[in-house]
Design an enzyme around this catalytic site. Sequence first.
Site, PDB file in Angstrom:
ATOM      1  N   ALA A 121       0.852  -1.181   0.000  1.00 41.92           N
ATOM      2  CA  ALA A 121       0.000   0.000   0.000  1.00 41.92           C
ATOM      3  C   ALA A 121       0.888   1.231   0.000  1.00 41.92           C
ATOM      4  O   ALA A 121       1.849   1.299   0.766  1.00 41.92           O
ATOM      5  CB  ALA A 121      -0.915   0.011   1.226  1.00 41.92           C
ATOM      6  N   ALA A 122       0.581   2.158  -0.890  1.00 43.22           N
ATOM      7  CA  ALA A 122       1.458   3.329  -1.011  1.00 43.22           C
ATOM      8  C   ALA A 122       0.641   4.600  -1.116  1.00 43.22           C
ATOM      9  O   ALA A 122      -0.521   4.644  -0.697  1.00 43.22           O
ATOM     10  CB  ALA A 122       2.371   3.152  -2.211  1.00 43.22           C
ATOM     11  N   SER A 123       1.246   5.642  -1.700  1.00 39.26           N
ATOM     12  CA  SER A 123       0.637   6.965  -1.647  1.00 39.26           C
ATOM     13  C   SER A 123      -0.578   7.111  -2.550  1.00 39.26           C
ATOM     14  O   SER A 123      -1.461   7.913  -2.272  1.00 39.26           O
ATOM     15  CB  SER A 123       1.680   8.025  -2.020  1.00 39.26           C
ATOM     16  N   LYS A 140      -2.366  -3.243  -9.372  1.00 36.38           N
ATOM     17  CA  LYS A 140      -2.280  -1.986  -8.623  1.00 36.38           C
ATOM     18  C   LYS A 140      -3.560  -1.193  -8.864  1.00 36.38           C
ATOM     19  O   LYS A 140      -3.956  -0.965 -10.011  1.00 36.38           O
ATOM     20  CB  LYS A 140      -1.051  -1.185  -9.048  1.00 36.38           C
ATOM     21  N   GLN A 168      -3.098   0.626  -3.871  1.00 34.28           N
ATOM     22  CA  GLN A 168      -2.719  -0.628  -3.229  1.00 34.28           C
ATOM     23  C   GLN A 168      -2.456  -1.686  -4.283  1.00 34.28           C
ATOM     24  O   GLN A 168      -2.989  -1.617  -5.395  1.00 34.28           O
ATOM     25  CB  GLN A 168      -3.836  -1.096  -2.287  1.00 34.28           C
ATOM     26  N   VAL A 169      -1.624  -2.673  -3.914  1.00 37.92           N
ATOM     27  CA  VAL A 169      -1.256  -3.730  -4.845  1.00 37.92           C
ATOM     28  C   VAL A 169      -1.763  -5.062  -4.307  1.00 37.92           C
ATOM     29  O   VAL A 169      -1.590  -5.378  -3.119  1.00 37.92           O
ATOM     30  CB  VAL A 169       0.275  -3.787  -5.052  1.00 37.92           C
ATOM     31  N   ASP A 210      11.531   8.487  -9.024  1.00 41.97           N
ATOM     32  CA  ASP A 210      11.021   8.171  -7.688  1.00 41.97           C
ATOM     33  C   ASP A 210      11.780   7.001  -7.068  1.00 41.97           C
ATOM     34  O   ASP A 210      11.175   6.007  -6.663  1.00 41.97           O
ATOM     35  CB  ASP A 210       9.523   7.837  -7.798  1.00 41.97           C
TER      36      ASP A 210
END
Length: 457
Positions: free
Chosen positions: A136-138, A156, A141-142, A286
């Site tokens: 889970a990121a900014s 994703k 979610q994956v 990134d």
Amino acid sequence: MADKVPTSRLLRGSRLGQVAAGRAIRNAGTRLSMVGRSEEVRARLSEQSAIAAADQLVTVLGGMKGVAMKLGQMLSILDLDLVPENHRDEFQRKLAALRDQAPTTSFETMSAVIEADYGRPLSEVFAEFDSEAVAAASIGQVYRARLHDGREVAVKVQYPGIDAAIRADLKNLTMFLKIWRSSVPSFSMPPLLEELQLNFEGELDYEREAQTQHRIAATYADHPFIAVPDSLPELSTRRVLVSEFFEGTSFSQIRSLPQHERNRIGEILFRFYIGSLYRYHEFCGDPHPGNVLLGTDGRVGFVDFGLFNSMDAEHVEFEKRCLRAATEGRADDLYALMVRRGVISRAAEVTPDECLEYVFAAAEWNLVDEEIAITPEMANAGFLLAIDPRAAEFSGMKSQTLPPEHLFSRRAEFLTFGVLGQLDACANWHRISREWTYGDPAATELGVAEEKWRPSR
């Protein structure tokens, strides 16, 4: 946490404001509490205030997702003197949770996004779909899933409403950065804000990212130590990105490996994040630990291509010429290059020697011909010395503004430096980089392996 990402500029701005207001109140309270206290007590109160402010920052940035959380991820790589030294490890662990264990949104909410974009039930697209998010990121979610043809895939999915939330964040960011100028002055620079605005909305377009990932996967196909899982553009939509599943060890586990293994992985990161700019004129903007996995076959897998940028050949060549001039100590040539490119104003009170010293302050780790072990402290110090207006050094250079294309590549370089610091990786970075700045033959075993692979691209 609630499933719905708050999208109102007012609501999201108020959360950022709570951090700033809490910090201001604590500062005022701390100053009042310090009256008549001993030096030891004053130091302890100041330390407690900094820790409380940092804890609130982690909580608010993590809960907001979007741009605010992305800033938290950047802070997890480069520690900007926000807390006392003896508390930094703990602070970094909390920030690392923003990239590794971000607050998740329920499967019901996220599956609704998938079905809305596909216009059909999940079961028609996937034979199996694990309801537990693997990351889970900014922005999303994956999940792990299996297609009807048996292929294991990563899916994703964007948080519902994250596009509006990001646009609200970008509008609020000016206010937030002004308030936090005293603690994070380097995040208050207009060029950084402009760079975020230019690139962040592009990260919302998963169809574009799927095409980028597909192209990069083709570039690195059959590479001896770099793995880029291919995307499936035909199954990707604006909010859903499907790609091959890459089984691997997380960065937090990589950090516990023996030194020689971390050195090897560090060299691979350097070759991918920095070398790709000079060899292929495109690069990931990134670099952070959440996008790196160590495969069971020893290859390092790279995921997330939402902020992958390209650079014109003439701009890449300019950067190479600057690196060669700096390496060789040709201050006058370096200065002339930067003036002609518009990096340094002719009217600025900057000397050729200051220009050279500034470049070394920011990039000495890959300019000098010796083995250098990169520590978190070294990465942080280099970053702060290069851009922090609180540091008196190089004030003339810091007042100059990089053209946007070079600002984005410098951000990638600083973040790569930070990731290598997190690994405590050691190498002769200069000898490796000479392969692309000077065209020298491979300097390491990995370089030789890549040299043999390259003609088959």
